[in-house]
Design a protein around this motif. Structure first.
Motif, short mmCIF file in Angstrom:
data_model
loop_
_atom_site.label_atom_id
_atom_site.label_comp_id
_atom_site.label_asym_id
_atom_site.label_seq_id
_atom_site.Cartn_x
_atom_site.Cartn_y
_atom_site.Cartn_z
N LYS A 114 0.85 -1.19 0.00
CA LYS A 114 0.00 0.00 0.00
C LYS A 114 0.88 1.23 0.00
N ARG A 237 -5.14 -1.38 -5.40
CA ARG A 237 -5.29 0.02 -5.81
C ARG A 237 -3.95 0.64 -6.17
N THR A 238 -2.95 0.40 -5.32
CA THR A 238 -1.63 0.94 -5.61
C THR A 238 -1.10 0.37 -6.91
N SER A 240 -2.73 -0.64 -9.50
CA SER A 240 -3.43 0.01 -10.62
C SER A 240 -2.82 1.37 -10.91
N GLU A 241 -2.58 2.15 -9.86
CA GLU A 241 -2.04 3.50 -10.05
C GLU A 241 -0.62 3.47 -10.62
N ARG A 266 -6.67 6.76 -8.17
CA ARG A 266 -7.87 5.97 -8.44
C ARG A 266 -9.02 6.46 -7.59
N ASP A 269 -13.91 3.21 -9.78
CA ASP A 269 -13.43 2.41 -10.90
C ASP A 269 -12.63 3.22 -11.91
N LEU A 271 -9.58 6.12 -13.09
CA LEU A 271 -8.22 6.54 -12.80
C LEU A 271 -7.98 7.89 -13.46
N ALA A 294 -10.05 2.14 -14.55
CA ALA A 294 -8.81 1.70 -13.90
C ALA A 294 -8.24 0.43 -14.53
#
Length: 326
Positions: A114, A237-238, A240-241, A266, A269, A271, A294
């Motif tokens: 994270k 989430r991280t 994805s970013e 994000r 859904d 980005l 995303a």
């Protein structure tokens, strides 16, 4: 090589190991980040023992010249990747912003923890904010990106090259008459010295480096057992970013010698991905933002790079390649 090694996670008949070797640089911050990684791993896999292997990199030994002169690709990561390929370690722990967009053949980015706050901060003894510093103030940084953006935000500022670990930079500031430093929030927070922060610099003034604030775990692409274990501690989430940010970095193929910033965020859904590319002296900057679903993170990063190219980024890159011969 894809960022995520899903294609490698096939069933295997090999004997399951009960021990995992985590490789890391030896700085206080690197060891703290490795502790965070091994703590997360032990929580997910309490029956597997963990060993920490310290490895010295070029970045640890060559600190007498600015990063822009000696950085290149893999300045802080090459030796860790070599240890992975030689089977000296099973996992390499990196500050993601140090990891080249193109990994060594046979390796992959297997997980990220994270993310900490990815923004840059101003460290000042007098707790003065960036825009409130007196004319001609001295700010220490070895980053081309931070230097270029400082020239744009405060063209009167004198930038002083400062290298070394966080503690060394702070000591240099205090002993050499430097008014402030620009550092990453994440490093100060992980070392428990975020009380030194005078200001968190907003992203509209200073976009962070791609991947800043994230801890990356790299492994061999064929080591299916380790990959499956690391997948359980990956922060979706991280990931994805940073997938968007690293696609942006890879598409520009600029390394660390071109000032560029990117920060994917994000929201549900979707980005949102702003980015910039600038000349080293800050005389020109190109900015753009893209957004989308995303699950298209890598495509969004590539789209952002393409937009910046058409808005003047291509000329900035061409000038850099003309100087470096790339």
């Amino acid at each position: 090589m894809p960022l995520w090694c899903m294609s490698s996670l096939r069933s295997t008949t090999m004997t399951m190991p009960s021990h995992l070797r985590f490789g890391t640089r030896g700085s206080k911050l690197a060891l703290r980040q490795t502790a965070l990684a091994t703590e997360a791993f032990r929580a997910a896999h309490p029956s597997i023992s963990v060993e920490i292997v310290r490895i010295k990199t070029q970045g640890d030994t060559r600190q007498n010249r600015p990063l822009s002169e000696v950085g290149g690709s893999g300045f802080f990561t090459k030796e860790l990747e070599q240890a992975l390929l030689s089977n000296t370690i099973d996992v390499a722990v990196h500050s993601l912003k140090d990891l080249p967009a193109q990994l060594a053949r046979g390796l992959c980015l297997s997980a990220v923890l994270k993310r900490e706050n990815p923004l840059d901060v101003l460290v000042s003894e007098k707790k003065t904010r960036l825009l409130d510093l007196p004319a001609g103030a001295k700010i220490g940084t070895s980053s081309l990106r931070r230097t270029a953006l400082l020239h744009i935000v405060r063209p009167d500022i004198i930038v002083v090259p400062v290298r070394g670990n966080i503690e060394t930079r702070i000591r240099t500031m205090r002993t050499q008459g430097i008014d402030a430093l620009i550092l990453a929030y994440a490093g100060l927070a992980r070392l428990g010295i975020d009380h030194l922060i005078a200001e968190i610099i907003p992203p509209h003034l200073m976009l962070p480096a791609p991947g800043q604030g994230a801890i990356a775990l790299e492994a061999r692409a064929t080591d299916t057992t380790t990959l499956s274990w690391l997948k359980k501690i990956n922060h979706a989430r991280t990931f994805s970013e940073i997938s968007a940010e690293r696609a942006f970095l890879e598409s520009l193929d600029a390394g660390c010698q071109v000032p560029l910033g990117c920060l994917a965020q994000r929201q549900g859904d979707k980005l949102f991905v702003p980015g910039c590319i600038a000349t080293p002296d800050g005389s020109r900057i190109c900015t753009a933002t893209v957004s989308g679903m995303a699950y298209n993170a890598a495509l969004l990063g590539s789209e952002l790079a393409a937009r910046l190219r058409t808005q003047g980024g291509a000329e900035i890159l061409a000038a850099w390649r003309g100087k470096t011969g790339r």
